[in-house]
Design a protein around this motif. Sequence first.
Motif, PDB file in Angstrom:
ATOM      1  N   GLU A  18       1.004  -1.720  -0.226  1.00  0.00           N
ATOM      2  CA  GLU A  18      -0.043   0.041  -0.271  1.00  0.00           C
ATOM      3  C   GLU A  18       1.119   1.038   0.311  1.00  0.00           C
ATOM      4  O   GLU A  18       0.342   2.510  -0.933  1.00  0.00           O
ATOM      5  CB  GLU A  18      -1.235  -0.139   1.529  1.00  0.00           C
ATOM      6  CG  GLU A  18      -1.659  -1.405   0.949  1.00  0.00           C
ATOM      7  CD  GLU A  18      -2.304  -1.058   2.598  1.00  0.00           C
ATOM      8  OE1 GLU A  18      -2.725  -0.385   3.040  1.00  0.00           O
ATOM      9  OE2 GLU A  18      -3.343  -2.243   2.810  1.00  0.00           O
ATOM     10  N   ALA A  21       2.166   2.042  -3.113  1.00  0.00           N
ATOM     11  CA  ALA A  21       1.453   2.351  -4.231  1.00  0.00           C
ATOM     12  C   ALA A  21       1.287   3.898  -4.241  1.00  0.00           C
ATOM     13  O   ALA A  21       0.791   4.042  -4.672  1.00  0.00           O
ATOM     14  CB  ALA A  21      -0.041   1.233  -3.878  1.00  0.00           C
ATOM     15  N   THR A  22       0.837   3.971  -2.571  1.00  0.00           N
ATOM     16  CA  THR A  22       0.931   5.673  -3.100  1.00  0.00           C
ATOM     17  C   THR A  22       1.545   6.039  -2.818  1.00  0.00           C
ATOM     18  O   THR A  22       1.776   7.638  -3.586  1.00  0.00           O
ATOM     19  CB  THR A  22       0.402   6.292  -1.359  1.00  0.00           C
ATOM     20  OG1 THR A  22      -0.529   5.034  -0.414  1.00  0.00           O
ATOM     21  CG2 THR A  22       0.662   6.828  -0.493  1.00  0.00           C
ATOM     22  N   GLY A  24       3.674   5.285  -5.819  1.00  0.00           N
ATOM     23  CA  GLY A  24       4.057   5.316  -7.287  1.00  0.00           C
ATOM     24  C   GLY A  24       2.555   5.596  -7.802  1.00  0.00           C
ATOM     25  O   GLY A  24       3.437   4.866  -9.231  1.00  0.00           O
ATOM     26  N   ARG A  25       1.720   5.782  -7.513  1.00  0.00           N
ATOM     27  CA  ARG A  25       0.859   6.356  -8.967  1.00  0.00           C
ATOM     28  C   ARG A  25       1.299   7.332  -9.501  1.00  0.00           C
ATOM     29  O   ARG A  25       1.775   7.837  -9.340  1.00  0.00           O
ATOM     30  CB  ARG A  25      -0.824   6.182  -7.920  1.00  0.00           C
ATOM     31  CG  ARG A  25      -1.053   5.234  -7.115  1.00  0.00           C
ATOM     32  CD  ARG A  25      -2.736   5.340  -6.815  1.00  0.00           C
ATOM     33  NE  ARG A  25      -3.030   4.404  -5.582  1.00  0.00           N
ATOM     34  CZ  ARG A  25      -2.863   4.560  -4.476  1.00  0.00           C
ATOM     35  NH1 ARG A  25      -2.633   5.269  -3.949  1.00  0.00           N
ATOM     36  NH2 ARG A  25      -3.487   2.995  -3.919  1.00  0.00           N
ATOM     37  N   GLY A  26       0.032   6.826 -10.810  1.00  0.00           N
ATOM     38  CA  GLY A  26       0.400   8.043 -11.651  1.00  0.00           C
ATOM     39  C   GLY A  26       0.416   9.446 -11.127  1.00  0.00           C
ATOM     40  O   GLY A  26       0.309   9.907 -10.023  1.00  0.00           O
ATOM     41  N   ARG A  29      -1.749  11.626  -8.583  1.00  0.00           N
ATOM     42  CA  ARG A  29      -2.475  10.941  -8.129  1.00  0.00           C
ATOM     43  C   ARG A  29      -1.542   9.901  -6.958  1.00  0.00           C
ATOM     44  O   ARG A  29      -1.627   9.642  -6.422  1.00  0.00           O
ATOM     45  CB  ARG A  29      -3.132   9.054  -8.800  1.00  0.00           C
ATOM     46  CG  ARG A  29      -4.210   9.531  -9.669  1.00  0.00           C
ATOM     47  CD  ARG A  29      -4.416   8.231  -9.931  1.00  0.00           C
ATOM     48  NE  ARG A  29      -4.856   7.492  -9.461  1.00  0.00           N
ATOM     49  CZ  ARG A  29      -4.538   5.531 -10.126  1.00  0.00           C
ATOM     50  NH1 ARG A  29      -3.635   5.258 -10.755  1.00  0.00           N
ATOM     51  NH2 ARG A  29      -5.435   5.375  -8.970  1.00  0.00           N
ATOM     52  N   SER A  30      -0.348  10.113  -7.125  1.00  0.00           N
ATOM     53  CA  SER A  30       0.155   9.646  -6.288  1.00  0.00           C
ATOM     54  C   SER A  30       0.818  10.788  -4.821  1.00  0.00           C
ATOM     55  O   SER A  30       0.572  12.231  -5.234  1.00  0.00           O
ATOM     56  CB  SER A  30       1.891   9.622  -6.465  1.00  0.00           C
ATOM     57  OG  SER A  30       2.736  10.380  -6.899  1.00  0.00           O
TER      58      SER A  30
END
Length: 332
Positions: A18, A21-22, A24-26, A29-30
């Motif tokens: 998680e 992902a926080t 590395g999102r595009g 969004r990151s």
Amino acid sequence: MQPPDSPPENLGVARFSEFVATLGRGPGRSRALTREEAREAFGLVLDELAEPVQVGAFLMLLRYRGEDSDEIAGLVEAARQRLPTPTQGAVDLDWPSYGAGKTRDVPWFLLAALALARAGIRVAMHGSNRFSSGPTVADALRVLDRDAASDFADAQAQIARTGFAYLPIERLSPKLDELLELRRKLGLRSPVNTVARLLDPFDAAASVDGVFHPPYIDVHLGVAQRLGRKRLLVVKGAGGEAERAPTKPVAAGLFVAGTRSDESFAALLTRDEASPGTLDDLAATWRGDSEHPRGRAVVIGTIGLALRALGRADDPNAADRDAERLWAARQG
């Protein structure tokens, strides 16, 4: 559906994904981790509850996004929670040494720390010079007939006995040392290098710190503010060490009890005609047998940084004057 005979999913791996992902999102969004998230995430790393591939991705995403003071503060807190508890009030000056210069000189700053110890200022140095092409602190200690501390307790004992100890990071925190070593596989330094510099493992009254690039000064001072540090002076030093270049003015950031100020230390030499020093030069300069001109200036200038960090001089000019006297008195 999970086969009945397969092991349950590692909860640490699932939770850590998680955080990756926080980060590395595009675009759009990151985001950076909060201090609390960073503390939890790095705790999973240090407790070896995350997979190696996750750790590599995590460290490089933190680096790519740029070091954030809230994130680094959380990482430092996680690391400190896993260190031994120091004796309160036993150390005056914290001195991280994690330089990695390709062309650096011998570690003249070590003589500054030893001179301060001779003057009654208790100094705790910790670090790793594994990525430096020049002689390490451990190399310099050997030519001075001194030993690095074997562990945290030995470091505290050496400080109580002599006023100085050098504790290599692999003996302070093997896991942090392992993470620093990932530079060989990842090809880049990671924020763990900043974490190590800001550990202050002995809860010193003040710290003097060196960085590679001026923008890191703001990060270090921001972390000091968030962690409630008392005093911290940060300077761009050779190879990232807390060491003063003698031939040009040096800018420093000073944090004292919640307030930041910017200071400038004057050049100590008009020009530098000396060749790089050797470990023999360093030992001879310490003993007073002879003095390497540039090395002497580096040592005195670095003592000045430390005195200003400690609050034992009112301004940089006074710090330099007092540093000259302190160096001259080391053999008294």
